[in-house]
Design a protein around this motif. Structure first.
Motif, PDB file in Angstrom:
ATOM      1  N   HIS A 118       0.841  -1.199   0.000  1.00  0.00           N
ATOM      2  CA  HIS A 118       0.000   0.000   0.000  1.00  0.00           C
ATOM      3  C   HIS A 118       0.873   1.244   0.000  1.00  0.00           C
ATOM      4  O   HIS A 118       0.582   2.236  -0.679  1.00  0.00           O
ATOM      5  CB  HIS A 118      -0.896  -0.013   1.243  1.00  0.00           C
TER       6      HIS A 118
ATOM      7  N   PHE B 170       2.501   1.591  -3.569  1.00  0.00           N
ATOM      8  CA  PHE B 170       1.621   1.861  -4.715  1.00  0.00           C
ATOM      9  C   PHE B 170       0.279   2.415  -4.253  1.00  0.00           C
ATOM     10  O   PHE B 170      -0.755   1.798  -4.458  1.00  0.00           O
ATOM     11  CB  PHE B 170       1.366   0.578  -5.523  1.00  0.00           C
ATOM     12  N   PRO B 171       0.252   3.564  -3.639  1.00  0.00           N
ATOM     13  CA  PRO B 171      -1.041   4.050  -3.142  1.00  0.00           C
ATOM     14  C   PRO B 171      -2.031   4.337  -4.250  1.00  0.00           C
ATOM     15  O   PRO B 171      -3.243   4.299  -4.033  1.00  0.00           O
ATOM     16  CB  PRO B 171      -0.662   5.344  -2.391  1.00  0.00           C
ATOM     17  N   GLN B 172      -1.520   4.579  -5.471  1.00  0.00           N
ATOM     18  CA  GLN B 172      -2.442   4.930  -6.550  1.00  0.00           C
ATOM     19  C   GLN B 172      -3.125   3.690  -7.128  1.00  0.00           C
ATOM     20  O   GLN B 172      -4.142   3.802  -7.795  1.00  0.00           O
ATOM     21  CB  GLN B 172      -1.694   5.672  -7.673  1.00  0.00           C
ATOM     22  N   HIS B 173      -2.585   2.512  -6.876  1.00  0.00           N
ATOM     23  CA  HIS B 173      -3.164   1.307  -7.477  1.00  0.00           C
ATOM     24  C   HIS B 173      -3.949   0.478  -6.484  1.00  0.00           C
ATOM     25  O   HIS B 173      -4.868  -0.243  -6.864  1.00  0.00           O
ATOM     26  CB  HIS B 173      -2.071   0.406  -8.051  1.00  0.00           C
TER      27      HIS B 173
ATOM     28  N   LEU C 256      -6.559  -0.634  -3.952  1.00  0.00           N
ATOM     29  CA  LEU C 256      -7.914  -0.211  -3.588  1.00  0.00           C
ATOM     30  C   LEU C 256      -8.198  -0.497  -2.128  1.00  0.00           C
ATOM     31  O   LEU C 256      -8.816   0.287  -1.441  1.00  0.00           O
ATOM     32  CB  LEU C 256      -8.927  -0.965  -4.457  1.00  0.00           C
TER      33      LEU C 256
ATOM     34  N   LYS D 141      -6.007  -2.187  -8.639  1.00  0.00           N
ATOM     35  CA  LYS D 141      -6.619  -1.750  -9.904  1.00  0.00           C
ATOM     36  C   LYS D 141      -5.900  -2.449 -11.037  1.00  0.00           C
ATOM     37  O   LYS D 141      -4.687  -2.678 -10.964  1.00  0.00           O
ATOM     38  CB  LYS D 141      -6.428  -0.242 -10.072  1.00  0.00           C
TER      39      LYS D 141
ATOM     40  N   GLU E 203      -4.878  -1.464 -13.848  1.00  0.00           N
ATOM     41  CA  GLU E 203      -3.803  -0.763 -14.556  1.00  0.00           C
ATOM     42  C   GLU E 203      -2.467  -0.985 -13.876  1.00  0.00           C
ATOM     43  O   GLU E 203      -1.423  -0.904 -14.489  1.00  0.00           O
ATOM     44  CB  GLU E 203      -4.072   0.745 -14.588  1.00  0.00           C
ATOM     45  N   GLY E 204      -2.513  -1.224 -12.570  1.00  0.00           N
ATOM     46  CA  GLY E 204      -1.255  -1.352 -11.842  1.00  0.00           C
ATOM     47  C   GLY E 204      -0.728  -2.761 -11.745  1.00  0.00           C
ATOM     48  O   GLY E 204       0.313  -2.994 -11.135  1.00  0.00           O
TER      49      GLY E 204
END
Lengths: 298, 201, 206
Positions: free
Chosen positions: B16, B19-22, B24, B38, B40-41
């Motif tokens: 987490h 990769f906070p952007q990926h 969930l 996600k 995309e990641g």
């Protein structure tokens, strides 16, 4: 099709690879798989493997009933060692439910799993010997397997498709005199294994055919996600009973045989040694079998 | 096992943080670390999972798919060719609105592709789940990282219809080529047969 | 008037002894129908006896029943004492097709092809309940009984059948072989029992 031809030499021969279709119905009569092999003489250059001929829709059928209904399907996943599949599935459901089987049940599960593992390896090694022409070894190993199947039948009621595990326990307790019968049977199995070892391990033909063939390197085995004696034959000393112990394996002493070269001969040796380790585990577990209930109350 | 790893530095917390952007959502239900990702990641995270010595996941143990089409919904009580398989008789179906609060809406969430990773050197496991929509069930293939992904992804395509972009050979694995449909989807009746030879029943 | 003396060479069964015709006055070149029938039946019986004790089986093994097939064929329950100990893995050389284990729809054309490639006389044994009726795999992947594809002579149910069941089935097969009786395919699906004809089987799960 690749072909190589040498130019303007009178004795030049053109060689081409041959394609051979093995299966899906083939003389190695356990399991069906189709191999379309590209051969350079006797050497297999490439293979295309086609599976799915025994897809029986277990997962779809498992959606149709309660959790215990899946156990007969679990038997038939690896039908040579059905008890291990039973208990693997039951353990997964028990983990999800957050329950743990009783101690006696865990010991019983270990004993039955290891007996199942021995029958699995007997079938595997016997069948591979038969395919190389050593039919006698196959007969001896099936004879040993029959003794173990009689034990399994005494406990579960069936020789092969046992449906013995239940979520939270097992179907029934061990019968009377089981320990004595098992010890006697394991002694007999050990004698058979010694005979087969004498027939195969130092046998020139067997060694020539099994050493240096079917090599899978460590990295390849890991990348393909292979586990079990196959992986250990390739040199990775990974046994989930030691790495992530479940049931009571952390309380029992056993070794993990590991191969070196990753060829067929190493895998054969790993399996032979694992049978001995399984017998060791069964004897230890029988010594330490506690009393108590076998099914938990929930 | 790494003794210094407590809840603050668990695998899912590390993931987490990286990769906070990926990521969930994460949880550790029954002690099994799970991360929802996600799509995309996926490839980027998978690369890190394999190469980073903190994770060191050299085994992709399993890759499978879950179909949530009938989850929490009441259906007819008997299976038949016309209606999909129901929930087992003893389960009281309850709709679960909290489930859908993941940044994906109900309509866009039908499949979960589930990855199980294992590290032989560090002896830890991780589960990754990637939610996909019914309209576009496509995902990156992981065959370049783990060869075991090859057949697992073929199986997921065959039985669920999830497309793995970048897979070298995405064709059916278990069913035969002429088979129509994806049998493990919840809207495929369990006993609908498409025989090559012989009668339907 | 003298009664007409029956001519022994004439085709007149009533003047011939009913039993043991060859023993009372067999004259080469003058053989009656009854004698011919007796000889053919004897030859047939001998052929049947020879065939039933030299079964060349093609074990079309797919699944779990294969383990019990192995157990029946080898130690403890030896099938070699029936003369069936030598499996022939080529359909051209086999006369009994043992279909052992579940047949999926993917495999069905292969089974049909193997059966077609076998030479007459041939018999088929459905070993295991998956080959008899499909077993408990009432799903998209499984053929519900191989008699939808090929004619079956002996059905050996069981999941998997015990070796004693298999030997019982083998003895029944031997009786069939002795008498040269072979199965034929039912003309169409309507010959199957009524409850197996519908699109959906009765509730077998739960």
């Amino acid at each position: 099709m690749p072909e190589s031809a040498t130019l303007s030499a009178p004795s030049a021969t053109e060689t081409r690879h041959m394609f051979l279709n093995i299966g899906p119905s083939h003389p190695a009569m356990h399991g069906i798989v189709q191999l379309i092999v590209e051969l350079d003489g006797e050497r297999v250059v490439k293979t295309d493997v086609e599976i799915g001929y025994l897809h029986r829709g277990f997962e779809k059928m498992s959606e149709l009933g309660p959790y215990n209904n899946v156990i007969p399907y679990a038997d038939r996943l690896n039908y040579v060692s059905p008890l291990i599949n039973n208990f693997g599935y039951c353990l997964a459901v028990e983990r999800l439910l957050g329950i743990e089987a009783t101690e006696r049940c865990q010991f019983i599960r270990v004993i039955m799993s290891e007996l199942s593992r021995i029958t699995d390896h007997l079938t595997c090694v016997g069948a591979s010997a038969m395919e190389l022409g050593a039919f006698t070894v196959f007969l001896y190993m099936i004879k040993a397997r029959e003794w173990l199947w009689e034990l399994v039948e005494a406990v579960t009621g069936a020789r092969l498709t046992v449906s013995y595990g239940r979520v939270g326990g097992v179907k029934a307790d061990l019968p009377g005199h089981f320990a004595a019968r098992t010890r006697k049977a394991l002694e007999d199995v050990r004698k058979v294994l010694l005979e087969c070892d004498a027939l195969l391990t130092r046998n020139r033909i067997f060694m020539d055919r099994m050493q240096g063939t079917g090599i899978i390197s460590k990295e390849q085995a890991i990348s393909y996600g292979i586990t079990g004696p196959f992986l250990r034959g390739s040199g990775v000393a990974l046994d989930v009973r030691k790495a992530n112990p479940y049931f009571v394996y952390d309380r029992l002493a056993f070794d993990v045989p590991t191969g070196e070269h990753g060829d067929n001969y190493d895998r054969y040796l790993v399996r032979m040694e694992e049978m001995e380790q399984s017998m060791r585990l069964v004897e230890q577990a029988l010594d330490r079998l506690p009393g108590g209930p076998i099914n938990i109350d929930f | 096992m790494d003794q210094t790893r407590g809840p603050a530095t668990s695998l899912r917390a590390r993931l987490h943080a990286s990769f906070p952007q990926h990521v969930l959502e994460t949880h550790a239900y029954r002690g099994q670390e799970t991360v929802l990702l996600k799509r995309e990641g996926l490839l980027e995270v998978a690369r890190v999972l394999k190469s980073d010595p903190v994770f060191a996941f050299d085994f992709l143990m399993d890759l499978t798919c879950v179909d949530y089409l009938t989850f929490g919904r009441v259906l007819s009580s008997r299976p038949s060719l016309a209606t999909p398989s129901p929930l087992p008789y003893y389960m009281t179906p309850k709709p679960d609105p909290e489930r859908w609060q993941r940044g994906v809406s109900d309509a866009a969430y039908r499949f979960d592709v589930v990855y199980h990773f294992f590290s032989s050197s560090r002896v830890h496991r991780l589960r990754l789940k990637v939610p996909l929509s019914a309209a576009d069930p496509a995902l990156d293939s992981l065959t370049e990282l783990w060869k075991s992904a090859d057949w697992f992804e073929r199986e997921a395509w065959d039985l669920f219809g999830v497309v793995f972009t970048g897979h070298p050979n995405l064709r059916r694995l278990l069913m035969y080529e002429g088979f129509q449909g994806h049998p493990l989807r919840k809207d495929y009746p369990f006993n609908k047969r498409q025989p090559l030879v012989g009668p339907v029943n | 008037m003298k009664p007409a003396t029956p001519d022994p060479g004439k085709l007149n069964p009533s003047t011939r002894p009913a039993v043991g015709g060859a023993r009372s006055g067999f004259r080469p070149g003058r053989v009656s129908v009854a004698e011919l029938n007796w000889m053919t039946t004897r030859v047939d019986a001998a052929l049947g006896w020879a065939r039933k004790f030299s079964i060349f089986q093609y074990p079309f093994v797919t699944a779990c029943c294969g383990m019990e097939y192995m157990a029946t064929a080898t130690s403890h329950y030896d099938v070699d004492r029936f003369g069936a100990g030598f499996p022939r893995f080529s359909p051209r050389q086999a006369d009994v097709l043992f279909v052992v284990g579940t047949i999926s729809h993917k495999l069905a054309p292969v089974l049909k092809r193997v059966y077609d490639q076998m030479a007459e006389p041939k018999w088929v044994v459905a070993f295991g309940v998956c080959t008899c009726t499909g077993g408990f795999y009432d799903n998209y992947a499984t053929v519900m009984g191989i008699d939808t594809l090929i004619p079956v002579d002996v059905y050996i149910p069981g999941c998997p059948p015990r070796p004693e069941n298999v030997l019982d089935g083998l003895i029944k097969l031997q009786e069939k072989i002795q008498h040269g009786v072979r199965a034929t395919l039912p003309p169409d699906a309507s010959a199957r029992p009524a409850e197996l004809q519908g699109a959906h089987r009765p509730d077998t799960h739960l």
